[in-house]
Design an enzyme around this catalytic site. Structure first.
Site, short mmCIF file in Angstrom:
data_model
loop_
_atom_site.label_atom_id
_atom_site.label_comp_id
_atom_site.label_asym_id
_atom_site.label_seq_id
_atom_site.Cartn_x
_atom_site.Cartn_y
_atom_site.Cartn_z
N HIS A 181 60.52 52.61 63.83
CA HIS A 181 60.38 51.44 62.95
C HIS A 181 59.49 51.91 61.81
CE1 HIS A 181 59.94 47.10 61.90
NE2 HIS A 181 58.95 47.64 61.22
N ASP A 310 69.94 45.05 65.49
CA ASP A 310 68.54 44.67 65.65
C ASP A 310 68.43 43.21 66.11
OD1 ASP A 310 65.82 44.66 65.81
OD2 ASP A 310 65.43 44.86 63.66
O1 DOR Z 1 61.87 41.50 62.63
C1 DOR Z 1 61.59 42.17 63.61
N1 DOR Z 1 61.66 41.65 64.85
N2 DOR Z 1 61.21 43.43 63.44
C2 DOR Z 1 60.74 44.17 64.48
O2 DOR Z 1 60.45 45.32 64.30
C3 DOR Z 1 60.57 43.57 65.80
C4 DOR Z 1 61.54 42.49 65.99
C5 DOR Z 1 61.25 41.69 67.22
O3 DOR Z 1 61.09 42.29 68.30
O4 DOR Z 1 61.20 40.47 67.14
ZN ZN Z 2 64.08 45.76 66.45
ZN ZN Z 3 62.03 47.49 63.94
#
Ligand code: DOR
Ligand code: ZN
Ligand code: ZN
Length: 444
Positions: A181, A310
């Site tokens: 990340h 993601d």
């Molecule tokens: O927006 C995000 N949500 N970025 C991250 O790196 C973690 C992720 C989360 O786990 O909610």
């Molecule tokens: Zn993530």
């Molecule tokens: Zn991330």
């Protein structure tokens, strides 16, 4: 010979061409791809009605939550969402409660998941405090490591170059990828303190903190450390033009670097974020039109290896009730990724072979997932049938994910996953996921 299952009347992408053929499946494996008349007898036959059958998607970046975060998502709801989205294998991130960061936490997480998986799942670990534990974590079955350069998750402070290098050296010996990340913690903190001092709690302030520079600096740093260690690095959710450029340059050297983009960074900009508010909050944030253009160019040129969702579910309540800087960010993307990308195929902006390459073949190769990711005799039958012509509207209230909200709500899309097969079994039919029997396996 009588096999378990035959999918007849299918269209299959073989090489660059779509061909009419059927698929015979036995004991979970694809045993024959042939014209329907040449397929063996089968105990069960499914007419795919001329829909296109693709390899099930391998989504290398998702957050299944569960354990103490099961109010956001659990193994059943998360993997059901995957099945509904045509995703047959997911890789789970370690920022859980408890954090996945050593052999015992990984073992516990796998044990908790083992009877609850609708699709296949592999698990990533954060780095342990003692890098000598890295081989044990790999022996336990981790498919990779994840380093958050934005905050300390796991045992290593992301500002500590020396420790990161030591950890990378260990992963290099084991030839296991490290997902990054890429947002620089120190840079984030400097601007964050400024904003807090000025009581600036706005979307613009969020964008200033999670700046393009923060991503670029983190990518520069990790590429530098990867150079020293020769480790395999996979940069998650690249979102900036400069980030793509750095990765493109690194790929021309002996560095082992790959990267991914998300559908939300490909399809939305910060202007959408301003309209969407907290529903559009994600880290790294939505960027400018120029960045989006660079992500697309990177995708077409092969600089971008994989598209990953993601999938980061949260409860809407916690998003609404928390004070600004504590609002959890993340977009639930498992059920929208394939429809959104099929829509791009229909618009002529993405070729079908490119879609398959970036959502199944490359993810398979980058993470060393065996016998999956391709429609081929001898491979496991993880498949998705899609209706490429189906026009419909995304409705997050129908998600299997517990996070029933999405920046893509109300979007008109063209292309829909209609059947998902996991290890040779039909687990989703026309939007209905069969959750009684758990067909997913843990991928080690
Ligand atoms: O927006 C995000 N949500 N970025 C991250 O790196 C973690 C992720 C989360 O786990 O909610
Ligand atoms: Zn993530
Ligand atoms: Zn991330």
């Amino acid at each position: 010979m009588t096999v378990d299952l035959v999918l007849k009347n299918a269209k299959i992408l073989l090489g660059q061409k779509i061909e009419r053929a059927g698929i015979a499946v036995d004991s979970g494996y694809i045993v024959k791809i042939a014209k329907d008349v040449n397929l063996p007898a089968a105990s069960d036959k499914i007419d795919v009605k001329e829909f296109l059958v693709l390899p099930g998607l391998i989504d290398v970046h998702i957050h299944l939550r569960d354990q103490e975060l099961s109010y956001k998502e659990d193994f059943v709801s998360g993997t059901s969402a995957a099945a509904n989205g045509g995703v047959t294998t997911v890789l789970d991130m370690p920022n859980n409660k408890p954090v996945t960061m050593d052999a015992s936490s990984l073992r516990e997480r796998m044990a908790a998941a083992s009877e609850k998986l609708i699709v296949n799942a592999g698990f990533l670990s954060a780095f342990p405090s003692n890098v000598k534990e890295i081989p044990d974590i790999v022996k336990e079955g981790a498919k990779g490591f994840k380093l958050y350069m934005s905050e300390k998750i796991g045992g290593i402070d992301p500002s500590d170059d020396e420790l990161i290098t030591k950890a990378l050296v260990e992963t290099q010996k084991l030839n296991i990828p490290v997902c990054i990340h890429a947002e620089d913690k120190q840079l984030l903190e400097i601007i964050y303190e400024e904003k807090k001092k000025n009581k600036d709690a706005t979307i613009d302030a969020f964008l200033h903190v999670h700046s393009q520079d923060a991503e670029v600096k983190a990518i520069e740093r990790i590429l530098n450390l990867a150079q020293k260690s020769k480790a395999k690095i996979h940069i998650c959710h690249v979102s900036t033009s400069k980030g793509v450029e750095l990765i493109e340059m690194a790929k021309k050297t002996e560095l082992k670097v790959t990267c991914e983009v998300t559908p939300h960074h490909l399809l939305l900009t910060y202007e959408n974020l301003k309209e969407l508010g907290i529903i559009g909050l994600t880290k790294p944030p939505l960027r400018l039109k120029d960045d989006v253009r660079s992500l697309w160019t990177g995708l077409q040129k092969g600089v971008v290896d994989t598209i990953a969702s993601d999938h980061a579910p949260h409860s809407l309540d916690e998003k609404k009730k928390t004070s600004f800087w504590q609002i959890p960010s993340g977009i639930a993307g498992l059920e929208t990724m394939l429809p959104l990308m099929l829509t791009q195929v229909n618009k002529g902006l993405l070729s079908l072979p490119k879609l398959v390459e970036t959502t199944s073949k490359r993810p398979r190769d980058v993470f060393g997932i065996r016998e999956r990711g391709e429609i081929r005799e001898g491979h496991i039958a993880d498949l998705v049938a899609v209706d490429l012509k189906k026009e419909w509207t995304i409705d997050s209230s129908k998600f299997y994910s517990k996070a029933k909200f999405s920046p893509f709500d109300g979007w008109k899309v063209k292309g829909k996953p209609v059947k998902t097969f996991i290890n040779g079994h039909l687990v989703m039919d026309n939007g209905e996921v069969f959750t009684d029997v758990k067909r997913g396996r843990i991928i080690r």
